[in-house]
Design an enzyme around this catalytic site. Structure first.
Site, PDB file in Angstrom:
ATOM      1  N   TRP A 109     -44.274   4.769  13.123  1.00  0.00           N
ATOM      2  CA  TRP A 109     -44.694   6.178  13.033  1.00  0.00           C
ATOM      3  C   TRP A 109     -43.635   7.010  12.313  1.00  0.00           C
ATOM      4  CZ3 TRP A 109     -48.489   7.760  17.208  1.00  0.00           C
ATOM      5  CH2 TRP A 109     -48.976   9.053  17.014  1.00  0.00           C
ATOM      6  N   PHE A 110     -42.374   6.809  12.686  1.00  0.00           N
ATOM      7  CA  PHE A 110     -41.310   7.669  12.167  1.00  0.00           C
ATOM      8  C   PHE A 110     -40.921   7.342  10.728  1.00  0.00           C
ATOM      9  CE2 PHE A 110     -39.511   8.485  16.715  1.00  0.00           C
ATOM     10  CZ  PHE A 110     -40.697   9.126  17.033  1.00  0.00           C
ATOM     11  N   SER A 121     -34.786  11.068  25.004  1.00  0.00           N
ATOM     12  CA  SER A 121     -33.508  10.414  24.748  1.00  0.00           C
ATOM     13  C   SER A 121     -33.084   9.535  25.917  1.00  0.00           C
ATOM     14  CB  SER A 121     -32.412  11.449  24.483  1.00  0.00           C
ATOM     15  OG  SER A 121     -31.155  10.810  24.352  1.00  0.00           O
ATOM     16  N   ARG A 123     -30.271   8.238  25.992  1.00  0.00           N
ATOM     17  CA  ARG A 123     -28.838   8.500  26.187  1.00  0.00           C
ATOM     18  C   ARG A 123     -28.629   9.460  27.342  1.00  0.00           C
ATOM     19  NH1 ARG A 123     -25.656  10.517  21.173  1.00  0.00           N
ATOM     20  NH2 ARG A 123     -23.927   9.886  22.530  1.00  0.00           N
ATOM     21  N   ARG A 203     -29.352   0.933  27.495  1.00  0.00           N
ATOM     22  CA  ARG A 203     -30.682   0.925  26.875  1.00  0.00           C
ATOM     23  C   ARG A 203     -30.853  -0.202  25.866  1.00  0.00           C
ATOM     24  NH1 ARG A 203     -30.532   5.953  22.511  1.00  0.00           N
ATOM     25  NH2 ARG A 203     -28.500   5.456  21.616  1.00  0.00           N
ATOM     26  N   LEU A 220     -50.830  19.750   7.577  1.00  0.00           N
ATOM     27  CA  LEU A 220     -52.092  19.019   7.493  1.00  0.00           C
ATOM     28  C   LEU A 220     -52.113  18.012   6.354  1.00  0.00           C
ATOM     29  CD1 LEU A 220     -54.995  18.503   8.348  1.00  0.00           C
ATOM     30  CD2 LEU A 220     -55.691  20.526   7.043  1.00  0.00           C
ATOM     31  N   ARG A 230     -52.592   4.895   8.432  1.00  0.00           N
ATOM     32  CA  ARG A 230     -52.531   4.329   9.784  1.00  0.00           C
ATOM     33  C   ARG A 230     -53.888   4.194  10.460  1.00  0.00           C
ATOM     34  NH1 ARG A 230     -47.893   1.659   9.441  1.00  0.00           N
ATOM     35  NH2 ARG A 230     -46.175   3.025   8.831  1.00  0.00           N
TER      36      ARG A 230
END
Length: 317
Positions: A109-110, A121, A123, A203, A220, A230
């Site tokens: 996605w990113f 997070s 962290r 983690r 948009l 996707r």
């Protein structure tokens, strides 16, 4: 999916009503804050938006009021903008989503670097013991023709073996994660005499099918590009499930734009200059050699798949 406190907060947000002079879309107002379930424990939730079809038309015509007098005119203009890739009016509309998804989905996605993102997070906070496990019917072997895709589905007994491995590994990794943190499932210290490893280090022991959350704000036009890729049948099933959920929101939010997107982007095909020359020659009944026109073997196959009715004449050359 949500704790009782979180559900109460969502219900309160949906019940609240704030007068506004900005453009609003009644259909999407009804969808505000309501989570759309995805992949069992995941969700997509609309938390804010700006603009709509009216705003796109207004921006295109640079007017102060409603962009045009009739819906048919608005539709025609939006379809013209989409057809000719005049993108800036679509960029005036913005949406913000709250998403809960597996980490391996968010990594895909990113890659779309045209949004503003803020993710939970690990962290600062401890991740919940929530993992995504595929359905047995979604477990498949590696595709022989697509290096990043799936092939045939495994038989039920083999799929169950895979699921058992995934569940066992996830449980063991999470137990070790808590052990590194020196915490039990409630967050209480296990052994006050033993040091707790920093969360940012602990983690590292977690698998990428653990669930995370993020807020995602995007205009948009960039959202439509995300959805074109996707929500495509070639996309990985897990991220496609989220894209399909977002498509439903987009259809409510900007129905005229959604129709144009469907016709000119999602369900359309892109032809190169050489492919168009080959197609024109075939339709005119002429002999043509696609390779001589510069098409690779893969491009010839793709062109034949686009037009199966004349595929033999394309591949025959």
């Amino acid at each position: 999916m949500f704790s009782n406190d979180q559900k109460s907060a969502i219900d309160a947000a949906r019940a609240a009503w704030t007068p506004t002079r900005r453009m609003v879309v009644p259909a999407v107002e009804e969808a505000m804050y309501e989570p759309i379930p995805v992949l069992d424990t995941g969700f997509v939730r609309l938390v804010d938006y700006m603009g709509g079809d009216d705003g796109i038309v207004q921006g295109a015509r640079v007017s102060y009021g409603k962009g045009t007098k009739s819906t048919s005119d608005d539709r025609g203009l939006i379809r013209y903008l989409m057809r000719n890739r005049h993108t800036s009016p679509f960029e005036l509309a913005v949406i913000k989503l709250h998403v809960r998804a597996p980490i391996f989905v968010t990594r895909q996605w990113f890659r779309h670097r045209t949004a503003s993102i803020n993710e939970y997070s690990a962290r600062y906070s401890v991740l919940e013991k929530e993992f995504y496990f595929p359905r047995p019917e979604d477990i498949a072997i590696q595709s022989a023709s697509n290096k990043q895709g799936r092939g045939t589905t495994l038989p039920p007994e083999q799929a169950q073996q895979v699921l058992d491995i995934l569940r066992d590994d996830a449980a063991r990794c999470y137990d070790h994660y808590l052990d590194l943190l020196n915490e039990d499932a409630t967050g209480a210290p296990v052994d006050p005499a033993r040091p707790s490893i920093a969360r940012e280090l602990a983690r590292m022991n977690l698998p990428v099918n653990i669930m995370t959350q993020f807020y995602w704000q995007i205009n948009l036009w960039n959202l439509l590009h995300f959805l074109r890729l996707r929500a495509d049948s070639h996309a990985q099933y897990e991220i496609r499930a989220y894209a399909d959920a977002i498509l439903g929101l987009v259809e409510k939010w900007v129905p005229l734009t959604f129709g144009a997107f469907r016709d000119y982007m999602r369900d359309a095909v892109l032809l190169s200059g050489p492919a168009l020359r080959v197609l024109r020659a075939v339709m005119a009944g002429q002999q043509v050699d696609p390779k001589a026109e510069g098409l690779s073997r893969r491009e010839i196959t793709e062109l034949a798949n686009m037009f199966p009715e004349i595929a033999p004449r394309i591949t025959a050359g």
